[in-house]
Scaffold this motif. Structure first.
Motif, PDB file in Angstrom:
ATOM      1  N   ARG A 119      67.866   9.972  64.806  1.00 42.28           N
ATOM      2  CA  ARG A 119      67.530  11.063  63.902  1.00 42.28           C
ATOM      3  C   ARG A 119      67.530  12.410  64.596  1.00 42.28           C
ATOM      4  O   ARG A 119      67.133  12.546  65.750  1.00 42.28           O
ATOM      5  N   GLU A 120      67.955  13.422  63.872  1.00 43.36           N
ATOM      6  CA  GLU A 120      67.899  14.805  64.337  1.00 43.36           C
ATOM      7  C   GLU A 120      66.644  15.465  63.774  1.00 43.36           C
ATOM      8  O   GLU A 120      66.063  15.000  62.788  1.00 43.36           O
ATOM      9  N   SER A 122      64.283  18.400  61.967  1.00 41.54           N
ATOM     10  CA  SER A 122      64.386  19.358  60.867  1.00 41.54           C
ATOM     11  C   SER A 122      63.056  20.079  60.723  1.00 41.54           C
ATOM     12  O   SER A 122      62.017  19.599  61.178  1.00 41.54           O
ATOM     13  N   THR A 129      63.227  20.253  52.345  1.00 41.18           N
ATOM     14  CA  THR A 129      63.350  19.758  53.708  1.00 41.18           C
ATOM     15  C   THR A 129      61.974  19.679  54.352  1.00 41.18           C
ATOM     16  O   THR A 129      61.176  20.608  54.241  1.00 41.18           O
ATOM     17  N   SER A 146      72.970  18.628  65.837  1.00 38.96           N
ATOM     18  CA  SER A 146      73.259  18.994  64.451  1.00 38.96           C
ATOM     19  C   SER A 146      71.974  19.246  63.678  1.00 38.96           C
ATOM     20  O   SER A 146      72.014  19.709  62.540  1.00 38.96           O
ATOM     21  N   GLY A 147      70.831  18.943  64.322  1.00 37.84           N
ATOM     22  CA  GLY A 147      69.536  19.241  63.736  1.00 37.84           C
ATOM     23  C   GLY A 147      68.954  20.516  64.310  1.00 37.84           C
ATOM     24  O   GLY A 147      69.647  21.293  64.979  1.00 37.84           O
ATOM     25  N   ASP A 257      70.814   6.591  61.679  1.00 35.97           N
ATOM     26  CA  ASP A 257      71.719   7.445  62.434  1.00 35.97           C
ATOM     27  C   ASP A 257      71.211   8.886  62.416  1.00 35.97           C
ATOM     28  O   ASP A 257      70.090   9.164  61.973  1.00 35.97           O
ATOM     29  N   SER A 259      71.806  11.355  60.600  1.00 39.35           N
ATOM     30  CA  SER A 259      71.533  11.920  59.275  1.00 39.35           C
ATOM     31  C   SER A 259      70.441  11.175  58.536  1.00 39.35           C
ATOM     32  O   SER A 259      70.271  11.344  57.330  1.00 39.35           O
ATOM     33  N   ARG A 260      69.717  10.302  59.250  1.00 39.42           N
ATOM     34  CA  ARG A 260      68.626   9.490  58.705  1.00 39.42           C
ATOM     35  C   ARG A 260      69.122   8.501  57.651  1.00 39.42           C
ATOM     36  O   ARG A 260      68.429   8.180  56.686  1.00 39.42           O
TER      37      ARG A 260
END
Length: 325
Positions: A119-120, A122, A129, A146-147, A257, A259-260
């Motif tokens: 996970r990224e 946020s 979000t 990417s997060g 992954d 993108s959760r």
């Protein structure tokens, strides 16, 4: 404060949650300072009459690794009759106390799935979000995040420190190659823990049976006659020139992954992280705790929650096995 209890309960089922050093944070988004020694390639001497006319800023390579906290909770409750009338004689502390205990375990299981995923991070933005912490897999990659987590480019893990083919093609040499690359980054052999899925654990244990030669496979199976002729196929430690790895099989590896999104079973069971635990921390903004809420007639209820984050002190001293299937 349930921190100690949560750490120790179900230790075997949540080994990484238990083993990670415990830490604290004070903000929703927090920073960890990281540094290296920079360029040391100038190997020339100094002339006997040479004056110093330029100087080295020894702090110029400092950077900041940034991550965010996240909040997770369980909301236990029991029926009023279950608590006060239809009492279970096996639960001497009562139904609600058992419900709270199970809520603590569930919260710990979920938190370990979070930190062992890809996970990224946020940040909450008011449009749906929520705050999410960057997981181990989000830090252990060569590409830019990417997060919202921040990893300076010079401290991103090189791709050579990740094995990313299939479990079937994984060899002992491939794992030692990852350790060699970590050694080149850290200037020393390490002492690692490798939480790994069940398929990866079995694959490494098979190294005790076969070792590839130039033709095909050479059988090196050994029978332990001292222990009643036991046929052994277990590898719990991998020791090589560049470090020692303790393998710890887990059931919550790489659950999501970046993108959760849930990953396939083969990817969960075939993946693992090679971790220097001194480079990580499980940090709390709010320690795990239970709060009882008002019983409005239907039975006791409450909240078990925590605000926590994964602290990464430096990705460079770690590696990963992230299989493609």
């Amino acid at each position: 404060d349930l921190t100690s209890y949560m750490t120790n309960i179900q230790r075997e089922a949540t080994p990484l949650f238990t083993m990670l050093p415990k830490d604290t944070v004070s903000k929703t988004t927090f920073e960890t300072q990281v540094d290296d020694y920079g360029d040391t390639d100038d190997l020339e001497g100094v002339g006997s009459s040479e004056d110093a006319d330029s100087f080295q800023n020894e702090s110029e390579n400092r950077g900041i690794i940034e991550n965010s906290v996240m909040k997770m909770w369980e909301k236990p409750s029991v029926d009023d009759f279950a608590e006060n009338v239809n009492e279970n004689p096996a639960l001497t502390a009562g139904e609600y106390a058992e419900s709270v205990r199970k809520a603590i375990v569930r919260l710990k299981f979920r938190a370990e799935k979070v930190i062992m995923s890809q996970r990224e991070a946020s940040k909450q933005d008011g449009s749906g979000t929520k705050y999410n912490t960057c997981a181990i897999g989000g830090f252990l990659k060569a590409s830019a995040p990417s997060g919202t987590q921040v990893i300076p480019s010079r401290f991103r893990m090189p791709s050579a420190q990740e094995y990313n083919s299939t479990v079937a093609l994984l060899t002992e040499d491939a794992l030692h190659d990852v350790l060699q690359e970590i050694f080149e980054q850290t200037n020393g052999a390490g002492d690692f823990v490798m939480p790994c899925g069940s398929e990866l654990k079995q694959k490494v244990s098979s190294f005790s049976i076969y070792r590839p030669d130039l033709a095909s496979n050479t059988i090196v199976r050994n029978v332990n006659n001292v222990n009643n002729g036991t046929l052994e196929q277990v590898v719990d430690f991998l020791v090589g020139d560049f470090g020692r790895v303790k393998l710890v099989p887990v059931t919550r590896m790489r659950w999501q992954d970046g993108s959760r999104v849930a990953t396939a079973t083969a990817k969960r069971r075939g993946s693992g992280y090679i971790l220097d635990l001194s480079m990580w921390g499980l940090a709390f903004k709010r320690k795990p705790s239970h709060r009882a809420l008002q019983d409005e007639g239907g039975g006791p209820r409450g909240i078990v929650d925590m605000i926590f984050a994964l602290r990464c002190k430096n990705p460079l001293g770690n590696g990963s096995v992230v299989v493609s299937g």
